[in-house]
Design a protein around this motif. Sequence first.
Motif, PDB file in Angstrom:
ATOM      1  N   SER A  11      -6.087   3.508   4.862  1.00 40.74           N
ATOM      2  CA  SER A  11      -5.703   3.181   3.488  1.00 40.74           C
ATOM      3  C   SER A  11      -4.413   2.372   3.415  1.00 40.74           C
ATOM      4  CB  SER A  11      -5.525   4.457   2.663  1.00 40.74           C
ATOM      5  OG  SER A  11      -6.730   5.163   2.586  1.00 40.74           O
TER       6      SER A  11
ATOM      7  N   ASN B 217       0.818  -1.209   0.000  1.00 36.35           N
ATOM      8  CA  ASN B 217       0.000   0.000   0.000  1.00 36.35           C
ATOM      9  C   ASN B 217       0.855   1.263   0.000  1.00 36.35           C
ATOM     10  OD1 ASN B 217      -2.442  -1.343  -0.080  1.00 36.35           O
ATOM     11  ND2 ASN B 217      -2.640  -1.429   2.132  1.00 36.35           N
TER      12      ASN B 217
ATOM     13  N   TYR C 241       2.116   1.579  -3.482  1.00 38.66           N
ATOM     14  CA  TYR C 241       1.024   1.965  -4.382  1.00 38.66           C
ATOM     15  C   TYR C 241       0.763   3.476  -4.311  1.00 38.66           C
ATOM     16  CZ  TYR C 241      -3.715   2.638  -6.080  1.00 38.66           C
ATOM     17  OH  TYR C 241      -4.813   3.116  -6.739  1.00 38.66           O
ATOM     18  N   TYR C 242       0.566   3.994  -3.107  1.00 34.34           N
ATOM     19  CA  TYR C 242       0.252   5.419  -2.960  1.00 34.34           C
ATOM     20  C   TYR C 242       1.453   6.299  -3.307  1.00 34.34           C
ATOM     21  CZ  TYR C 242      -4.262   4.224  -1.052  1.00 34.34           C
ATOM     22  OH  TYR C 242      -5.540   3.731  -0.917  1.00 34.34           O
TER      23      TYR C 242
ATOM     24  N   LYS D  70      -5.380  -1.610   5.022  1.00 32.94           N
ATOM     25  CA  LYS D  70      -6.306  -2.590   4.473  1.00 32.94           C
ATOM     26  C   LYS D  70      -5.816  -3.190   3.151  1.00 32.94           C
ATOM     27  CE  LYS D  70      -9.255   0.871   2.334  1.00 32.94           C
ATOM     28  NZ  LYS D  70     -10.560   1.491   2.299  1.00 32.94           N
ATOM     29  N   GLU D  71      -6.178  -4.437   2.961  1.00 28.94           N
ATOM     30  CA  GLU D  71      -5.816  -5.157   1.745  1.00 28.94           C
ATOM     31  C   GLU D  71      -6.678  -4.643   0.600  1.00 28.94           C
ATOM     32  OE1 GLU D  71      -4.829  -9.721   0.426  1.00 28.94           O
ATOM     33  OE2 GLU D  71      -5.963  -9.347   2.239  1.00 28.94           O
ATOM     34  N   LYS D  72      -6.042  -4.410  -0.538  1.00 24.67           N
ATOM     35  CA  LYS D  72      -6.769  -3.944  -1.719  1.00 24.67           C
ATOM     36  C   LYS D  72      -7.592  -5.100  -2.286  1.00 24.67           C
ATOM     37  CE  LYS D  72      -4.522   0.125  -2.646  1.00 24.67           C
ATOM     38  NZ  LYS D  72      -4.898   0.699  -1.381  1.00 24.67           N
ATOM     39  N   GLU D  73      -8.759  -4.763  -2.805  1.00 22.05           N
ATOM     40  CA  GLU D  73      -9.643  -5.792  -3.373  1.00 22.05           C
ATOM     41  C   GLU D  73      -9.399  -5.942  -4.854  1.00 22.05           C
ATOM     42  OE1 GLU D  73     -13.627  -4.876  -2.245  1.00 22.05           O
ATOM     43  OE2 GLU D  73     -13.067  -4.680  -0.171  1.00 22.05           O
TER      44      GLU D  73
END
Length: 80
Positions: A74, A20, A23-24, A77-80
Amino acid sequence: MLVTGEIEIFKDQYKIIGLNIRYYRSLRGYTQQRLSSLAGISRSRISDLECGKGAFNIETLLLIAAALDVDLKSLLKEKE
């Protein structure tokens, strides 16, 4: 204080948080060095976190979340 066995049980969560952060960071167009400067954390520590290596404290996550302009949830949590 966490011992090695205790750290291992959180390994999957560390990987999720690291992915995460990456990603961000990428979404913002930041290099690890830029995020490091904004968050006040060393570039090598950013790299370690993105790779899911080692434990970290809540302050570190809050600094990174603020630098990325995302809420703490953000990063957790695990991305879906």
